[in-house]
Design a protein around this motif. Sequence first.
Motif, short mmCIF file in Angstrom:
data_model
loop_
_atom_site.label_atom_id
_atom_site.label_comp_id
_atom_site.label_asym_id
_atom_site.label_seq_id
_atom_site.Cartn_x
_atom_site.Cartn_y
_atom_site.Cartn_z
N VAL A 1 91.71 113.86 58.76
CA VAL A 1 91.30 115.11 59.36
C VAL A 1 89.86 115.45 58.93
CG1 VAL A 1 91.86 116.96 57.75
CG2 VAL A 1 92.73 117.06 60.08
N PHE B 1 88.38 121.00 59.01
CA PHE B 1 89.80 121.32 59.10
C PHE B 1 90.37 121.59 57.71
CE2 PHE B 1 94.29 120.67 59.48
CZ PHE B 1 94.62 120.94 60.79
N ALA B 2 90.08 120.69 56.78
CA ALA B 2 90.59 120.83 55.41
C ALA B 2 90.09 122.14 54.79
CB ALA B 2 90.16 119.64 54.57
N VAL C 1 92.15 125.10 55.82
CA VAL C 1 93.43 125.14 55.11
C VAL C 1 93.22 125.67 53.70
CG1 VAL C 1 95.33 123.76 54.20
CG2 VAL C 1 94.41 123.26 56.47
N ALA C 2 92.18 125.17 53.03
CA ALA C 2 91.88 125.58 51.66
C ALA C 2 91.62 127.09 51.60
CB ALA C 2 90.68 124.81 51.13
N PHE D 1 94.74 129.02 51.50
CA PHE D 1 95.39 128.95 50.19
C PHE D 1 94.74 129.88 49.20
CE2 PHE D 1 98.21 125.50 50.94
CZ PHE D 1 99.11 125.60 49.90
N VAL E 1 99.85 122.47 65.11
CA VAL E 1 99.07 122.17 63.91
C VAL E 1 99.81 121.17 63.01
CG1 VAL E 1 98.08 123.12 61.79
CG2 VAL E 1 97.89 124.39 63.94
N TYR E 2 101.13 121.32 62.93
CA TYR E 2 101.89 120.49 62.01
C TYR E 2 102.53 119.30 62.70
CZ TYR E 2 101.04 124.47 59.11
OH TYR E 2 100.40 125.45 58.40
#
Lengths: 201, 201
Positions: free
Chosen positions: B120, B124-125, B128-129, B132, B109-110
């Motif tokens: 991206v 995908f974003a 991730v959000a 968080f 992933v990184y």
Amino acid sequence: MGRRNAHTREELREIALQAAEDLVAAHGLTGLSARKVVNRIGYTVGSLYMVFNNIDDLIVQMNERTLDRLYAMLAAAIADRPPAALAIRALAQAYIAFALTQTHHWLAVYQHRLPKGETVPDSFAEKVARMFELVQQQLTLLCPWRGPEEIALAARALWSGIHGVCILGFDQKLEAVGGWSIQEVAGSLLDNYLSGFTQQQ
Amino acid sequence: MGRRNAHTREELREIALQAAEDLVAAHGLTGLSARKVVNRIGYTVGSLYMVFNNIDDLIVQMNERTLDRLYAMLAAAIADRPPAALAIRALAQAYIAFALTQTHHWLAVYQHRLPKGETVPDSFAEKVARMFELVQQQLTLLCPWRGPEEIALAARALWSGIHGVCILGFDQKLEAVGGWSIQEVAGSLLDNYLSGFTQQQ
DNA sequence: ACCTGAACACCGTTCAAGT
DNA sequence: ACCTGAACACCGTTCAAGT
């Protein structure tokens, strides 16, 4: 063909590494290849293997030079012996500044992974250890009452943390969250961590 | 040749991603190639481009599936609604456990970087959000008196920090320093950061 | 419409051959 | 001894041709 001898072995190594650094600075580690390196220096691809074992060896040697420049920048940041509370922040700022200005070289140090089983040379590990000692020294000055294991653990936690902030800061993948600069996130990490760590007993 | 139609487009996409995940689990992102993927599923290389734009697209889609599994693991870790002081640690432990057990997928992933200019996909974003937000929720429960910007900054700082601990923990390059486990270093980061952050006013 | 397989431009690495 | 350049086994991507 053959035997041109325009450069000594050491010169060839030097101009090859320089060419590799130019390529990485311009396009990142992806932009590096054995053929591109030798094209830049007027040699053919086979000659690269006179000086390097393989392309990973070249990258590791390039990364060691990056670590040298990073260490010099960190050392310079505390050269005038600021108070320890400022020194640890000066080190973090210097690390971030290096990552910001030499991003591709800095990234290459962590992006590059040796083939399974192979290990990084001692000289590389020493350069990393040297950087850590810088942080430990400043933490010791800041919290003289802490034992050496506490100091070493804190150095590792803090440094890993700052590193993580930089890594994710450069990664758009994580840009999703908030509009803080790397400095602000790193500042939050340092302030709160040190607030805990510097508390007497 | 041509027109076998053994699988629908969606099935082809699925078995290709599964094959890619097997390859990455076994040998890391380096062990992945378009040709190896199609070899595993009995197709030829051209057919991969019926389902994916290119190899980066395949990797991004694979990484999204990894993020889904990671999110599920994080959500499960706080499913029984533990006290906020424990929940934030449970999230960190779950993240570390995921990185430890699915190392190659987590690293992919990184490690994977899109070609310069490309970005991206939104899906995908969002994943991730979503992760968080999990951290922010628990931090809000832990420190209700903190404003949303303070919470968001702390979530980013803490999560970047834990991430950095994992990254450097897997990297022999940094093994030079000390013999702590990832859990111990992460524990130090959490304890000291939260000690500062949870202080009223 | 689906899939192949050859083609193209790359890549790292080796090594016989030339000077 | 130094260096070349062809060879080998890879890689991602495209696309005319086959069913």
